[in-house]
Structure formats: structure tokens, C-alpha cells
Design a protein around this motif. Sequence first.
Motif, PDB file in Angstrom:
ATOM      1  N   GLN A   1     -39.496 -64.964 -82.277  1.00 32.45           N
ATOM      2  CA  GLN A   1     -39.653 -66.392 -82.024  1.00 32.45           C
ATOM      3  C   GLN A   1     -40.814 -66.678 -81.080  1.00 32.45           C
ATOM      4  OE1 GLN A   1     -37.822 -69.105 -83.233  1.00 32.45           O
ATOM      5  NE2 GLN A   1     -39.239 -70.401 -82.090  1.00 32.45           N
ATOM      6  N   PHE A   2     -40.975 -65.843 -80.048  1.00 28.98           N
ATOM      7  CA  PHE A   2     -41.961 -66.147 -79.011  1.00 28.98           C
ATOM      8  C   PHE A   2     -43.222 -65.282 -79.102  1.00 28.98           C
ATOM      9  CE2 PHE A   2     -37.832 -67.469 -77.295  1.00 28.98           C
ATOM     10  CZ  PHE A   2     -38.110 -68.791 -77.000  1.00 28.98           C
TER      11      PHE A   2
ATOM     12  N   GLY B   1     -31.803 -74.693 -85.720  1.00 28.17           N
ATOM     13  CA  GLY B   1     -32.585 -74.968 -84.520  1.00 28.17           C
ATOM     14  C   GLY B   1     -31.820 -75.311 -83.268  1.00 28.17           C
ATOM     15  N   SER B   2     -30.486 -75.189 -83.265  1.00 32.50           N
ATOM     16  CA  SER B   2     -29.738 -75.520 -82.048  1.00 32.50           C
ATOM     17  C   SER B   2     -30.109 -74.599 -80.892  1.00 32.50           C
ATOM     18  CB  SER B   2     -28.235 -75.443 -82.310  1.00 32.50           C
ATOM     19  OG  SER B   2     -27.840 -76.371 -83.292  1.00 32.50           O
ATOM     20  N   ALA B   3     -30.339 -73.318 -81.194  1.00 32.52           N
ATOM     21  CA  ALA B   3     -30.642 -72.349 -80.126  1.00 32.52           C
ATOM     22  C   ALA B   3     -31.978 -72.648 -79.465  1.00 32.52           C
ATOM     23  CB  ALA B   3     -30.635 -70.936 -80.692  1.00 32.52           C
ATOM     24  N   ILE B   4     -32.982 -73.008 -80.262  1.00 30.04           N
ATOM     25  CA  ILE B   4     -34.292 -73.287 -79.663  1.00 30.04           C
ATOM     26  C   ILE B   4     -34.242 -74.580 -78.861  1.00 30.04           C
ATOM     27  CG2 ILE B   4     -35.292 -74.555 -81.623  1.00 30.04           C
ATOM     28  CD1 ILE B   4     -37.068 -71.915 -79.454  1.00 30.04           C
TER      29      ILE B   4
ATOM     30  N   ALA C   1     -35.246 -66.281 -72.143  1.00 29.81           N
ATOM     31  CA  ALA C   1     -33.980 -65.666 -71.731  1.00 29.81           C
ATOM     32  C   ALA C   1     -32.784 -66.421 -72.303  1.00 29.81           C
ATOM     33  CB  ALA C   1     -33.895 -65.608 -70.208  1.00 29.81           C
ATOM     34  N   VAL C   2     -32.841 -67.747 -72.310  1.00 32.50           N
ATOM     35  CA  VAL C   2     -31.732 -68.534 -72.855  1.00 32.50           C
ATOM     36  C   VAL C   2     -31.597 -68.293 -74.358  1.00 32.50           C
ATOM     37  CG1 VAL C   2     -30.912 -70.880 -73.316  1.00 32.50           C
ATOM     38  CG2 VAL C   2     -31.807 -70.302 -71.062  1.00 32.50           C
ATOM     39  N   PHE C   3     -32.725 -68.305 -75.074  1.00 32.19           N
ATOM     40  CA  PHE C   3     -32.669 -68.078 -76.523  1.00 32.19           C
ATOM     41  C   PHE C   3     -32.087 -66.698 -76.829  1.00 32.19           C
ATOM     42  CE2 PHE C   3     -34.217 -66.730 -80.622  1.00 32.19           C
ATOM     43  CZ  PHE C   3     -34.125 -67.875 -81.400  1.00 32.19           C
ATOM     44  N   SER C   4     -32.542 -65.682 -76.112  1.00 35.10           N
ATOM     45  CA  SER C   4     -32.056 -64.330 -76.364  1.00 35.10           C
ATOM     46  C   SER C   4     -30.578 -64.194 -76.001  1.00 35.10           C
ATOM     47  CB  SER C   4     -32.891 -63.319 -75.583  1.00 35.10           C
ATOM     48  OG  SER C   4     -32.514 -61.999 -75.896  1.00 35.10           O
ATOM     49  N   SER C   5     -30.141 -64.868 -74.923  1.00 37.39           N
ATOM     50  CA  SER C   5     -28.730 -64.818 -74.533  1.00 37.39           C
ATOM     51  C   SER C   5     -27.841 -65.384 -75.627  1.00 37.39           C
ATOM     52  CB  SER C   5     -28.510 -65.602 -73.235  1.00 37.39           C
ATOM     53  OG  SER C   5     -29.259 -65.058 -72.176  1.00 37.39           O
TER      54      SER C   5
END
Length: 536
Positions: A133-134, A336-339, A294-298
Motif C-alpha cells: 500500500q505504501f 477502503g475502510s482500513a485506509i 502502523a495503523v493500517f498494518s495493525s
Amino acid sequence: RIEDFQVEILGVLENIGPKQSLILARLSGGPLEHTGVLQGMSGSPVYIDGKLVGAVAMAFPFSKDPIAGIRPIEEMVRVSDAGTEPLPRITASTNASTDLKAWLPAMPAPDPKMLEIATPISLGGFTRAAIDQFSPQLRALGLEPSQGISLGGKVENRMGDPSRLKPGSMISVELMTGDMSVGADGTVTYIDGEKLYAFGHRFLAVGPTQLPFARSEVMTLLPNLNSSFKISAPKELMGTISQDRNTAIAGMLGAGAELIPVEIGVKRAGRPLDTYRMQMVNDRFLSPFLIQMAVFSSIDATERTTGTSSLSVKGMIEFDKRAPVQLNNIYSGDQGSAIQASLSAAIPLSYILQGGFDTLRVKRVALQIESFDDKKLLNIEQVTPSRREVHPGETVELSTLLTGENGVEVTRRVNYTVPIGMTPGPIFFTVADGNQTSVTELRQTLSVTPHSADQLISTVNRLRANDKAYVRVWRNDPAFQIDGEDFPDPPPSLAMILGGSQTTQQTRNSKVAELEISAGEMMITGSKTVQVEVKD
């Protein structure tokens, strides 16, 4: 161990950058015949007759031969605030000219683009989806991301012996450590007392900064048809990078860096809480980006990031001697909720850190994320007033219909009593979600430069949560904002004064009152406006 390689000087590339030149050279010996120019060897020192010329810093993409650009050491030491005493100019021998131009033939820049050697950046503890993603943003910064391939374990949180670092040693600039880690590898070029110079080119070009760096041990080299790289493991901390400029990074051995503790908890009904604890650099540009990753990966590590889902994000950003920023939102959708959830802390943090107040120091970031497999989303479908005409002192009941998937319908009612003395004319009721209400309320505020750190934090805390609908009661009268504070429908004399002030913002949308509509832990979207006539 530090391995030697040979260098054949080919010439000088003049004006390769603003008042910058590069020494063009062919590398040979050691492992380079097999690997070519390696990622992570940026900063490798080059000597002629025992005198330091500069650092390997640039290369040609997809080159079959190990041709490299050497950054002159003089340009590197200029990046340090402490580098006010320039090093002697480098000579090929004790009786040679002191100017590089005199002993190396000038060469025109070749047509193929010479690029900075990619800096390998390792993301330990991050999921594959998070790296994918990043990665485009990281590559745009000249970094080559990989999934923990250069991490042999967590960085030891102690200051090591500076004597273990020498020119040619590997270091890892640590942006985040802990359950998730982000480190960028490069090579030490020059050590002058406690001053250290490395890379021979920018890392992220963030200028003055505080980035901790650790000694790194290379386990092996991996030849690659695209770009060869090293597999290494960061060890103990060695100091802090204080300057990140176009031609080098520079720092101090033994200096500690100020880091921000980060805690992210992820849970769902029936499952225990998964908690991730990290420390990240305190930087205007880097900190929000690291939080987002970090939030996306968590979320991706414990929940699904594709398909229908809902994510509730609650928490706070704490500051030293300031009020905290409170976070409370829910994100729901088919994709797209996670992003979206990953931006919930990144955007407020970015706005505050880039607000221009250096004394505003982040103390801690703590987030709690709750996941749901269904779509917790309601749309504002219809707003109906109990009457179309009303007199001062009477009450209007607003009935708001919220609709969701599978035919879900929720009706919420709120009452508004028209104040005694309100002048006749139309009055408007706008029922809108948190985002649209925030834009309406804070459009003028966000366009004005804040005068204090407290005002900056207050502005962020005034953003409306998206798990509620907001009823904005307003009239088509002049309204003013001063430093973000509303002054609706002032008397004509005051309106004339405010209208002539350059520090006020004027609109034709004067808010009379605001009410809230809650629908539980559901994301609300949409906007509807109705009109009621006030009679004598």
C-alpha cells in the motif's frame, strides 16, 4: 567486516546540481564484480593516496558495469551546523594541485540519468499488504522498501560504543522501533570526533531533524538483476542524525533522540485485544506517515482490509503541557475502510505538527480500534419538520429518517424551541454528517493562521465525529468569525466594524443553534435542509 574495493577515476561531472560536481568512477574488486553497485553502499568512502575524496553516492539504473558517482567530501561536511571548519582540499599526491578540476579531466554529463543509489528501507512487523500500500510513496522518496529483510531483531535500546563505527561501517537510521520497525541502511563516510557523515546524498531531505541511528551488521550480499542489496541486522543505538540535506546526512555520536511512544490496540467481539507498542521519531513530515502505516498494518494483521467492514477508532494524541486531541470516528464501506481509519490519526497529527509551533511536542499517541464485519453505515434520507410555520416561543420537532442496507430504517427526533424575540422570516435546519458540518463550521477557521498552539489543538478538537448527525439551525443573516470563534448576526454598528477588519471572516450563513442526533455506533453520511417560516 569492512571490505575494500578499487576505484578507477574517469573524470568529473560538472554542475550536476546547484554548485555541485560529481567524480565519475569505475568500481572493481571485492564483491562488486558480481553484484554491481549495491543498495546500502551509499556513503562508502573513497580514498586516493590515503586521503578521503568522497563517498559513493550515485549510479546509473540497470548499468551492466559498476559505474558510480562519488560525492566530494567537501560538499558533505557543509551540511553540518558544526562543519564551519572546512577540511583541506583533497589531493592525489602531496605535490599535486589542490583543485580537483586540475587533476581530473572535465566530462560532459551522459545522456542516461544518474540517480542516487536507492536507500533500502526495511519494514519489520508490517504486513505484506501494508508494504504494498505504501511502497509507491516510499519509492517516490528514493527509498526501496522491503518486508523486514534487513532486520535480524529489534534494535537494542541502549547507546553502544562509538569506537565500533568506522568509515565503511553500516548504519541503520531508525524511524520506528518496537513491535513494528522502520530502518534505512547506509554507509559511514567520515567521522570527525563526535561528528558523523554518511550516505553521500539525502535520506529524505527533511533538513534539521532528530533521527536515531544504530550500528548495523551485514549478514550477506544478495546479487540481483535489478539492484543488488545487503541483508543486515541493526544492533545497538549509536547516536542521532541532526541534518538530512541534499548531499549527505550528518549527526552526532552518543546523542539521544526524542521519540514518541505509540500504542495501537485492535479488537473485535469475542476476541482478545491485540496491542502493538512502538516508538517513532518526532518529525513534522515523518510522524504522520509512520502513524498511518502502523495503523493500517495493525488492522491488516488482525482483520480483513478488503470487502465489507466497519472500523471504530478512538484514542488521543497527547502533548507536553497541552490539552490532548481526542479522536472518535467510525469508518464503514465495501472497500477502503482500513485506509480511511489509518488517516484518522495521521491527518490531525499532520495538521498540528505543520502548524508552525516548534514548542508543541507530541508526548504520546494511543489508539483503540474495534472491527466489525458488517456495514455500519446510515444515510440521511429525509428530514421532516412538525410544522412549516412557527411563532417565537413555540417548538419545532424535526424527524430525521436514516436508512441503511437490508432495508434498515431508523428515525430520530429532536426539538428546537424558537427563542422569544426572534424576528420574522425564514429559518433553516440543515441535518448533515460530521464531515460536512466540520467543513461548514471550520472553513474560515482553517484558512486563518492560528495564533497559538492551544488554538491549533482547539480547532482539531472542534471537528465533528462521524457517528452522529448535526442539526445546524441558521438564518440568511451576516455572520463573522474572529480567530475561529463565531459572532452570528451582530448589531449593525458592530457588523460595520467587523466588516472593515482584516482579521475577520464574513459569511451569509449565521448559525443560531446546533443539535446532535445519535444513532449508536454507526457512521452517518449525507445532508438535508428544510425551511420553516417564523411568524409574528
